[in-house]
Design a protein around this motif. Structure first.
Motif, short mmCIF file in Angstrom:
data_model
loop_
_atom_site.label_atom_id
_atom_site.label_comp_id
_atom_site.label_asym_id
_atom_site.label_seq_id
_atom_site.Cartn_x
_atom_site.Cartn_y
_atom_site.Cartn_z
N UNK A 180 97.55 51.59 -11.83
CA UNK A 180 98.67 51.67 -10.56
C UNK A 180 98.27 52.34 -9.06
N UNK A 181 97.42 52.70 -9.23
CA UNK A 181 96.96 53.10 -7.80
C UNK A 181 95.47 54.04 -7.73
N UNK A 182 94.62 53.33 -7.28
CA UNK A 182 93.68 53.65 -7.09
C UNK A 182 93.53 54.16 -5.49
N UNK A 207 90.75 52.60 -22.48
CA UNK A 207 91.74 51.87 -22.08
C UNK A 207 93.07 52.05 -21.82
N UNK A 208 94.34 51.42 -22.04
CA UNK A 208 95.68 51.71 -21.23
C UNK A 208 95.94 51.62 -20.33
N UNK A 209 97.32 52.33 -19.61
CA UNK A 209 97.56 52.37 -18.07
C UNK A 209 97.02 53.50 -17.71
N UNK A 210 96.48 53.57 -16.52
CA UNK A 210 96.34 54.75 -16.17
C UNK A 210 96.70 54.41 -14.54
N UNK A 211 97.96 55.56 -14.41
CA UNK A 211 98.37 55.56 -13.06
C UNK A 211 98.09 55.73 -12.59
N UNK A 212 96.50 56.78 -11.87
CA UNK A 212 96.22 56.87 -10.97
C UNK A 212 94.61 57.17 -11.79
N UNK A 213 93.73 55.81 -10.78
CA UNK A 213 92.33 56.81 -10.49
C UNK A 213 91.43 57.25 -9.54
N UNK A 214 91.36 57.97 -9.09
CA UNK A 214 91.31 59.22 -7.90
C UNK A 214 89.14 58.83 -7.71
N UNK A 215 88.37 57.99 -7.42
CA UNK A 215 87.46 58.05 -6.86
C UNK A 215 86.66 59.06 -6.23
#
Length: 314
Positions: free
Chosen positions: A93-95, A64-72
């Motif tokens: 923050x951003x997907x 968990x925690x804060x993800x600045x960006x997730x790149x899928x």
């Protein structure tokens, strides 16, 4: 403060190059989540193993925690998007959703930009790939819906034909295999079809430019070089790279189809996409096609040498 970035996929082709580019950057804490079939084992990368289609594994395997960006890199259906965003612990923050230019309807107006009409159903003429583009459209819709609901900034990237290091798709290797075997390279005559590419390293660099940049929030971008290519141009570029005349066999598109020859690019239609929107935003200059193709050929030959050495060692 380091950017905390989560990659979904990341072991194959464009995802792997994206991860490798991260290792050149300062202040990035990179995590990778996939099924673990091709472990990266790279210093500075934290790997998490699980199946994105299993909600409990998304929740349990990814911290968990804060993800600045997730790149899928591997969302092929709306369910993939929904399962990930619903079960991912912490905040995002951003997907960044890696989609495809295959989402566009066929059109004679070229180049195709981000405003062009999208598919409204499957494409039966594509056989086993009939659902691919339409499901990507639905995945984009799901991403817009889920990100709006959660207050997550969304960036959608639609790459054209990707080529380069780690490519497992039979694209440029069609030409390389014949070159290596000293067989004529079949190309359609007349050479009416045109298309454009994105070199895998350029794609990775454009994705990194989008990460954490508010100018990319809420945007959709094509990723495509402005250099338009044909089958004949690929052969010409190979001649420039090798310094040798390339033997070709020119056949009508109908004859190529009749013989079921595995040419990897369109035979009689244009697939040219406009990538200037993102290029202008970041002042990006694409790698010339012959340079990217030279690097792809060097990688291909390295792999073939390793395969031969392994076979000889048995």
């Amino acid at each position: 403060m380091a950017k905390r970035v989560l990659v979904i996929g990341g072991s194959y082709f464009s995802g792997r190059v994206f991860v490798e580019e991260a290792l050149k950057m300062p202040d990035v804490e990179l995590h990778v989540f996939n099924r673990g079939r091709l472990p990266l084992r790279m210093d500075g990368i934290t790997e998490h193993v699980g199946d994105r289609e299993r909600p409990e594994q998304v929740g349990d395997a990814i911290p968990g925690g804060q993800w600045d960006s997730v790149v899928d890199f591997c969302a092929y259906t709306p369910a993939h998007v929904e399962t990930l965003l619903t079960n991912l612990r912490g905040t995002v923050g951003q997907y960044l959703l890696i989609s495809t230019t295959t989402v566009y309807r066929k059109t004679t107006q070229q180049p195709v930009d981000e405003r062009a009409p999208l598919l409204d159903g499957p494409q039966p003429e594509l056989g086993e790939y009939a659902d691919y583009g339409y499901h990507k459209c639905l995945a984009e819709e799901a991403a817009r819906r889920e990100c709006a609901r959660r207050g997550v900034a969304l960036t959608v990237l639609r790459p054209a034909i990707i080529y380069g290091y780690y490519n497992y798709a039979p694209r440029e290797t069609y030409f390389f295999d014949r070159l290596r075997a000293r067989e004529p390279i079949v190309i359609p005559e007349p050479g009416a079809s045109r298309f454009n590419f994105i070199w895998v390293v350029d794609m990775a660099r454009l994705l990194w430019a989008c990460i954490g940049d508010p100018r990319a929030f809420g945007e959709t971008f094509n990723l495509a070089s402005g250099e338009v290519v044909s089958h004949a141009r690929i052969v010409e570029a190979l001649g420039e790279i090798t310094g040798k005349a390339i033997d070709t066999l020119r056949l009508p598109a109908g004859e190529i189809a009749r013989r079921k020859l595995p040419l990897p690019f369109p035979l009689d239609e244009d697939l040219v996409y406009d990538g200037t929107k993102i290029d202008r935003l970041f002042g990006f200059e694409h790698t010339p096609f012959h340079v990217g193709l030279r690097e792809a050929l060097k990688y291909y030959l390295m792999v073939k040498r390793r395969e031969a050495a392994a076979a000889n060692a048995r």
